[in-house]
Design a protein around this motif. Structure first.
Motif, mmCIF file in Angstrom:
data_model
loop_
_atom_site.group_PDB
_atom_site.id
_atom_site.type_symbol
_atom_site.label_atom_id
_atom_site.label_comp_id
_atom_site.label_asym_id
_atom_site.label_seq_id
_atom_site.Cartn_x
_atom_site.Cartn_y
_atom_site.Cartn_z
ATOM 1 N N UNK A 11 0.824 -1.215 0.000
ATOM 2 C CA UNK A 11 0.000 0.000 0.000
ATOM 3 C C UNK A 11 0.855 1.260 0.000
ATOM 4 N N UNK A 12 1.939 1.247 0.741
ATOM 5 C CA UNK A 12 2.796 2.440 0.848
ATOM 6 C C UNK A 12 3.642 2.661 -0.396
ATOM 7 N N UNK A 13 4.051 1.560 -1.050
ATOM 8 C CA UNK A 13 4.947 1.670 -2.200
ATOM 9 C C UNK A 13 4.251 1.582 -3.544
ATOM 10 N N UNK A 14 2.930 1.330 -3.526
ATOM 11 C CA UNK A 14 2.164 1.365 -4.766
ATOM 12 C C UNK A 14 2.395 0.217 -5.706
ATOM 13 N N UNK A 15 2.604 -0.996 -5.187
ATOM 14 C CA UNK A 15 2.745 -2.144 -6.082
ATOM 15 C C UNK A 15 1.879 -3.287 -5.544
ATOM 16 N N UNK A 16 1.491 -4.182 -6.443
ATOM 17 C CA UNK A 16 0.680 -5.331 -6.026
ATOM 18 C C UNK A 16 -0.751 -4.923 -5.674
ATOM 19 N N UNK A 17 -1.551 -5.929 -5.302
ATOM 20 C CA UNK A 17 -2.968 -5.675 -4.979
ATOM 21 C C UNK A 17 -3.154 -5.466 -3.478
ATOM 22 N N UNK A 18 -3.934 -4.422 -3.146
ATOM 23 C CA UNK A 18 -4.351 -4.155 -1.775
ATOM 24 C C UNK A 18 -5.813 -3.711 -1.823
ATOM 25 N N UNK A 19 -6.636 -4.313 -0.992
ATOM 26 C CA UNK A 19 -8.045 -3.936 -0.956
ATOM 27 C C UNK A 19 -8.232 -2.482 -0.550
ATOM 28 N N UNK A 20 -9.340 -1.874 -0.984
ATOM 29 C CA UNK A 20 -9.592 -0.459 -0.716
ATOM 30 C C UNK A 20 -9.592 -0.148 0.772
ATOM 31 N N UNK A 21 -10.273 -0.973 1.567
ATOM 32 C CA UNK A 21 -10.378 -0.718 2.997
ATOM 33 C C UNK A 21 -9.014 -0.821 3.672
ATOM 34 N N UNK A 22 -8.249 -1.859 3.328
ATOM 35 C CA UNK A 22 -6.919 -2.020 3.912
ATOM 36 C C UNK A 22 -6.003 -0.869 3.516
ATOM 37 N N UNK A 23 -6.078 -0.452 2.250
ATOM 38 C CA UNK A 23 -5.252 0.657 1.774
ATOM 39 C C UNK A 23 -5.579 1.933 2.537
ATOM 40 N N UNK A 24 -6.897 2.152 2.793
ATOM 41 C CA UNK A 24 -7.307 3.357 3.525
ATOM 42 C C UNK A 24 -6.726 3.348 4.932
ATOM 43 N N UNK A 25 -6.817 2.185 5.615
ATOM 44 C CA UNK A 25 -6.311 2.104 6.985
ATOM 45 C C UNK A 25 -4.794 2.316 7.031
ATOM 46 N N UNK A 26 -4.110 1.769 6.056
ATOM 47 C CA UNK A 26 -2.647 1.934 6.010
ATOM 48 C C UNK A 26 -2.275 3.400 5.830
ATOM 49 N N UNK A 27 -2.927 4.087 4.894
ATOM 50 C CA UNK A 27 -2.604 5.493 4.646
ATOM 51 C C UNK A 27 -2.922 6.354 5.863
ATOM 52 N N UNK A 28 -4.047 6.076 6.525
ATOM 53 C CA UNK A 28 -4.404 6.843 7.726
ATOM 54 C C UNK A 28 -3.396 6.604 8.842
ATOM 55 N N UNK A 29 -2.982 5.342 9.015
ATOM 56 C CA UNK A 29 -1.993 5.031 10.043
ATOM 57 C C UNK A 29 -0.657 5.698 9.736
ATOM 58 N N UNK A 30 -0.249 5.706 8.472
ATOM 59 C CA UNK A 30 1.013 6.331 8.078
ATOM 60 C C UNK A 30 1.005 7.824 8.377
ATOM 61 N N UNK A 31 -0.108 8.489 8.064
ATOM 62 C CA UNK A 31 -0.206 9.927 8.334
ATOM 63 C C UNK A 31 -0.225 10.208 9.828
ATOM 64 N N UNK A 32 -0.936 9.363 10.584
ATOM 65 C CA UNK A 32 -1.046 9.571 12.029
ATOM 66 C C UNK A 32 0.299 9.380 12.726
ATOM 67 N N UNK A 33 1.072 8.403 12.270
ATOM 68 C CA UNK A 33 2.362 8.106 12.891
ATOM 69 C C UNK A 33 3.506 8.956 12.336
ATOM 70 N N UNK A 34 3.252 9.632 11.221
ATOM 71 C CA UNK A 34 4.309 10.441 10.609
ATOM 72 C C UNK A 34 5.309 9.624 9.815
ATOM 73 N N UNK A 35 4.837 8.555 9.177
ATOM 74 C CA UNK A 35 5.713 7.703 8.377
ATOM 75 C C UNK A 35 6.180 8.450 7.129
ATOM 76 N N UNK A 36 7.488 8.398 6.891
ATOM 77 C CA UNK A 36 8.037 9.092 5.722
ATOM 78 C C UNK A 36 8.505 8.118 4.644
ATOM 79 N N UNK A 37 9.050 6.999 5.036
ATOM 80 C CA UNK A 37 9.528 6.027 4.043
ATOM 81 C C UNK A 37 10.800 6.487 3.368
ATOM 82 N N UNK A 38 11.369 5.618 2.563
ATOM 83 C CA UNK A 38 12.574 5.915 1.809
ATOM 84 C C UNK A 38 12.177 6.265 0.377
#
Length: 350
Positions: free
Chosen positions: A33-60
């Motif tokens: 979900x974070x790197x934009x490859x492979x299949x991720x369901x809409x609901x799971x993708x939404x939760x991942x993005x919300x968690x990333x924003x809440x935690x301040x995830x930046x990634x490489x």
């Protein structure tokens, strides 16, 4: 003055594992979900993005862009970056790429076929947009042929490979060496020594062939005792020169096939008390700074080094932009620059 307080704890960077735990998904799902490859369901993708924003995830971001082929990076694999020739070519490639908003990644093969194969595999894994390579061998080049088949933009410099369907930029190595030996012969020399690299490198072989052809045309034998093999380093060239000039009937002239060998030859001759050109005439392949700082200045076979890097870069960028014209092979002529290191000898001494 305020006293220093206790050291502040360094905040740990948020990882994919943290985001996955917060979103209640697997680590693999969070990574997709974070790197934009492979299949991720809409609901799971939404939760991942919300968690990333809440935690301040930046990634490489750089690693992600490299994996997705979005970074404008070109790889350059020279034979030996310590060689002044390759150092100048690398500088010119970098300058030309920056004008087109590309960056350069340099990794020297050290003239090792195995090392070259590994470096090209690594560059391919990084999704660089193209590669400029000085092949370490004329023999096993399946790794380069594979890049061509896969459509990777590739330009060869300094050494051409017969049958390889990619662009190349080289010089007339045999012709340059032939002209240098011809000058020595015209000045009365008959015992002309050669220091060359007996590796798989095409340029060394071509320069040796030019030396042999000039001797044959003048009716002179190619004597093994006048030919020394050396690695392309100053230290090895010193040893090779001392071997050649420690023999009873020493050469009256010496031809070296690159600038590092020429430098080593100069140092060795001086250590032996032999003066250039009074005792030994000297010609080197490749012009370099030291050649004009010595007294006398050294006669050289000069390559148009200032044109090689820019032309190779231009060819590569055209391939990156989609050019599909047949492979282009440019071979520049060399230029013999006569300075002060060649003296005329009489036939009796030669």
């Amino acid at each position: 003055m305020a006293e220093d307080g206790p050291p502040r704890a360094v905040k740990r960077a948020v990882t994919v594992k943290d985001v996955a735990a917060a979103a209640q998904v697997s680590r693999a799902t969070a990574a997709r979900a974070l790197n934009g490859y492979g299949y991720v369901g809409d609901e799971a993708a939404r939760r991942v993005q919300e968690a990333a924003e809440r935690l301040g995830y930046r990634g490489n971001r750089i690693a992600q862009a490299l994996r997705q082929g979005q970074m404008p990076i070109v790889g350059f694999v020279p034979g030996d970056i310590q060689n002044p020739f390759f150092a100048r070519v690398a500088h010119d490639i970098d300058a030309a790429l920056r004008r087109s908003r590309h960056s350069l990644l340099i990794a020297s093969s050290d003239e090792s076929l195995v090392q070259e194969q590994g470096l090209l595999d690594n560059l391919r894994a990084l999704n660089v947009r193209g590669m400029i390579v000085a092949p370490a061998s004329e023999g096993d080049n399946r790794h380069l042929a594979r890049l061509v088949r896969e459509g990777v933009p590739l330009v060869l410099i300094d050494r051409e490979l017969p049958g390889m369907e990619c662009d190349s930029v080289t010089v007339d190595n045999e012709g340059g060496a032939h002209e240098a030996i011809g000058l020595l012969i015209a000045n009365g020399h008959r015992r002309i020594a050669l220091i060359h690299d007996a590796s798989r490198i095409a340029t060394a072989r071509q320069r040796r062939e030019g030396y042999l052809r000039a001797l044959a045309e003048a009716g002179l034998p190619a004597e093994d005792r006048l030919i020394a093999v050396s690695q392309s380093t100053v230290e090895h060239a010193i040893d090779a020169t001392i071997r050649l000039f420690s023999r009873p009937e020493r050469p009256t002239a010496l031809f070296t096939v690159d600038s590092l060998m020429t430098t080593g030859a100069l140092l060795a001759l001086r250590s032996m008390g032999l003066a250039v050109p009074r005792d030994v005439s000297l010609i080197g392949f490749d012009d370099f700074d030291l050649a004009t700082f010595t007294d006398p200045q050294i006669t050289v076979v000069a390559q148009p080094v200032g044109q090689i890097g820019p032309l190779a870069t231009k060819m590569l960028l055209e391939r990156i932009q989609g050019s599909d014209e047949p492979a282009r092979h440019v071979r520049f002529p060399t230029r013999l620059i006569a300075r002060g290191s060649v003296a005329r000898v009489d036939f009796g001494r030669a």
